[in-house]
Scaffold this active site. Structure first.
Site, PDB file in Angstrom:
ATOM      1  N   ASP A 167       0.855  -1.190   0.000  1.00 49.81           N
ATOM      2  CA  ASP A 167       0.000   0.000   0.000  1.00 49.81           C
ATOM      3  C   ASP A 167       0.886   1.232   0.000  1.00 49.81           C
ATOM      4  O   ASP A 167       1.824   1.315   0.792  1.00 49.81           O
ATOM      5  CB  ASP A 167      -0.893  -0.017   1.248  1.00 49.81           C
ATOM      6  CG  ASP A 167      -2.101   0.904   1.154  1.00 49.81           C
ATOM      7  OD1 ASP A 167      -1.961   1.982   0.573  1.00 49.81           O
ATOM      8  OD2 ASP A 167      -3.172   0.521   1.665  1.00 49.81           O
ATOM      9  N   ARG A 217      -0.624   4.421   0.029  1.00 47.54           N
ATOM     10  CA  ARG A 217      -1.475   5.569   0.358  1.00 47.54           C
ATOM     11  C   ARG A 217      -0.892   6.386   1.506  1.00 47.54           C
ATOM     12  O   ARG A 217      -1.101   7.583   1.594  1.00 47.54           O
ATOM     13  CB  ARG A 217      -2.892   5.104   0.693  1.00 47.54           C
ATOM     14  CG  ARG A 217      -3.666   4.672  -0.508  1.00 47.54           C
ATOM     15  CD  ARG A 217      -5.020   4.123  -0.130  1.00 47.54           C
ATOM     16  NE  ARG A 217      -4.906   2.878   0.603  1.00 47.54           N
ATOM     17  CZ  ARG A 217      -5.931   2.200   1.078  1.00 47.54           C
ATOM     18  NH1 ARG A 217      -7.156   2.671   0.914  1.00 47.54           N
ATOM     19  NH2 ARG A 217      -5.762   1.069   1.712  1.00 47.54           N
TER      20      ARG A 217
END
Length: 411
Positions: free
Chosen positions: A322, A324
């Site tokens: 990830d 983000r």
């Protein structure tokens, strides 16, 4: 055909560039953000509008737009005044947006009149939001129109704000636990040397990155967001075009988003306020191409699509599970003066940790109801719960995670 010298931005800037003092107590003391391409007043790295600056370049190259066009900002002021709040004057609290970005026509009126091309990086307006899921909730009696928050047509009355990214590089570096020099070097190299100022102009501390911004939808009175005694229902949502727009059922993104909107409407009708912050971080900030490659890998792997391999397949393609990185996400909440979220509509441990780590109190956490989880999204939700996502129910065990639950590529 454009003529004249190519302007390199790695040398010293114009002598008339306004100074920027991030976190100063007033807009006048902080100074304006000037990201226009005219060298005289420019005081940041990058250009306004993030990735849309490329479209501006195309318009100029095609002769459709004058390179020296100045926006007429008459009557563009925000429909609702946001702030200022104490969080705006702490240089460590807001590092990824300009808190004064919505009120430049007032805050920097004299500089604009003097010829400095200062542009808003935030806009606030009114709108109506109509979703089939909300119309369905009306039909089933879960929602009731009140003529104020929710109309008989199923339209929800909202205030919405569009926010462009404005990064204070020292603050961003501190937020990620790295040195500013390292951050600048990596940004320079990973953008293919697009911004030489990152490594040649340490005096410029503000960067307008070529990325998407975020949109915030407010249900109820925006001024109530800063009042901890008013119940706040909130969701911070990362973009998922396939689900949010086209309704793909491989994830819970749209169901969770529309569920949050329903919860926000209910909360506002109880006398509270609701907030949905929508950030453009498609595919865990890996991009949609990478996301679709991962879908193929998941569906084609031996044994089928299983929750125990959910994150592994992403890491095999992208090198990371990830990207983000929710460290910057709370900034928009601080911009609204939020100090307490009574009902956080999210199961994400990363989002919860970022919000509470930023000093914002969180009361109840609201998970997505089982009946809203699409059949092909069971792999995703089981993997996330096993990885530490909040759930009021049981966490799937190792054997459960190995069971194939996703469809194949052909359905």
């Amino acid at each position: 055909m454009r003529t004249g010298h190519v302007r390199l931005t790695s040398h010293s800037g114009g002598t008339d560039a306004p100074a920027v003092h991030w976190g100063a107590p007033t807009a006048a003391e902080r100074g304006p953000i000037v990201g226009t391409t005219a060298r005289t007043h420019r005081n940041v790295i990058g250009a306004h509008s993030g990735a849309y600056g490329v479209y501006r370049a195309l318009a100029v190259a095609a002769g459709k737009l004058s390179a020296d066009h100045r926006a007429d900002l008459t009557d563009t002021a925000p429909t609702d005044r946001i702030g200022p709040f104490p969080q705006w004057t702490d240089p460590t609290t807001i590092v990824s947006l300009d808190p004064w970005g919505a009120m430049v026509t007032d805050a920097f009126a004299d500089q604009i009149a003097a010829g400095i091309d200062i542009r808003p990086t935030i806009a606030v307006t009114k709108a109506q939001v109509i979703l089939p899921e909300i119309v369905d909730a009306l039909a089933k009696g879960r929602l009731v129109p009140d003529g104020r928050i929710l109309l008989d047509t199923g339209a929800a009355q909202v205030t919405k704000a569009a926010v462009e990214p404005v990064w204070h590089l020292p603050g961003v570096a501190a937020r990620f636990g790295c040195s500013e020099n390292d951050l600048r070097r990596v940004l320079f190299e990973e953008t293919g040397g697009m911004y030489p100022e990152l490594v040649t102009r340490p005096d410029l501390e503000v960067f307008l990155p070529p990325i998407g911004g975020q949109t915030v939808y407010i249900f109820g009175a925006p001024e109530d967001l800063a009042d901890p005694t008013v119940e706040l229902t909130a969701r911070v949502h990362d973009e998922c075009n396939g689900s949010d727009v086209f309704g793909s059922d491989i994830c819970t993104c749209r169901p969770y988003l529309t569920h949050a909107i329903e919860e926000c409407i209910n909360g506002a009708q109880r006398g509270g306020v609701g907030l949905v912050a929508y950030s453009r971080k498609e595919g865990r900030a890996l991009g949609e191409v990478t996301k679709f490659l991962v879908y193929n890998a998941r569906k084609r792997q031996a044994g089928g699509d299983t929750a125990d391999q959910y994150f592994t397949r992403t890491e095999c393609v992208a090198g990371v599970q990830d990207m983000r990185f929710q460290e910057l996400m709370p900034d928009v909440l601080h911009w609204f003066g939020v100090t307490k979220i009574h009902r956080l509509v999210s199961m994400s441990n990363m989002k919860y940790d970022a919000i509470t780590g930023a000093g914002i109190d969180v009361g109840e956490r609201v998970s997505i109801p089982d009946e809203l989880i699409p059949a092909d999204a069971r792999v995703e939700i089981d993997a996330k719960m096993a990885a530490g996502y909040y759930t009021p129910g049981e966490v799937p065990d190792a054997e459960e995670l190995k069971r194939p639950k996703g469809r194949g590529l052909q359905g």
